[in-house]
Design a protein around this motif. Sequence first.
Motif, short mmCIF file in Angstrom:
data_model
loop_
_atom_site.label_atom_id
_atom_site.label_comp_id
_atom_site.label_asym_id
_atom_site.label_seq_id
_atom_site.Cartn_x
_atom_site.Cartn_y
_atom_site.Cartn_z
N ALA A 143 0.84 -1.21 0.00
CA ALA A 143 0.00 0.00 0.00
C ALA A 143 0.87 1.25 0.00
O ALA A 143 0.61 2.20 -0.76
CB ALA A 143 -0.94 -0.01 1.21
N ALA A 144 1.91 1.28 0.82
CA ALA A 144 2.81 2.44 0.87
C ALA A 144 3.48 2.65 -0.49
O ALA A 144 3.61 3.79 -0.96
CB ALA A 144 3.86 2.24 1.95
N ILE A 147 0.93 4.11 -2.86
CA ILE A 147 0.63 5.50 -2.52
C ILE A 147 1.76 6.41 -3.02
O ILE A 147 1.53 7.48 -3.59
CB ILE A 147 0.43 5.67 -1.00
#
Length: 154
Positions: A143-144, A147
């Motif tokens: 997810a990081a 993003i």
Amino acid sequence: MNSFADLIGNRWLWVAVLSSTGAQVMKVLLILLLERRWHPGAFMETGGMPSSHSAMVAALTTGVGITEGLGSPLFAASAVFALIVMYDATGVRHSSGQQARLLNDLVGELRAVVREGFAPLPLRVLMGHTYLEVLVGTLIGIAAGFIAFGGQSA
């Protein structure tokens, strides 16, 4: 070439570091939420939910995959590195933690039998991760990476 500026501007490095840091903060918050106790020392501990090591290598690998392409040698190296870290976390380190727990129990039993002059320090127990802890850490890292790098492509 300014090495310090390159280091400061290395988004892949910082996304990985921040992902790991975020996972460590989550560890402290989960203990507060689930166990109702404040344990800031968990921020510096290895093991437990979620795996910050897995978050770190997954964020790095995701960022490299997005920016360099899934067919790049750099992605391959990063993915292999990530798999080794995750395998080690669930295998060797987890087993070491279980062995430390058993040895600590054995030492406790020995202390009850031999009360004089035998006081070894307990072994560190929380060393590795369960598969779920690694999975959650991996998802945090992915997810990081998305993003930070999702708008780019190789």
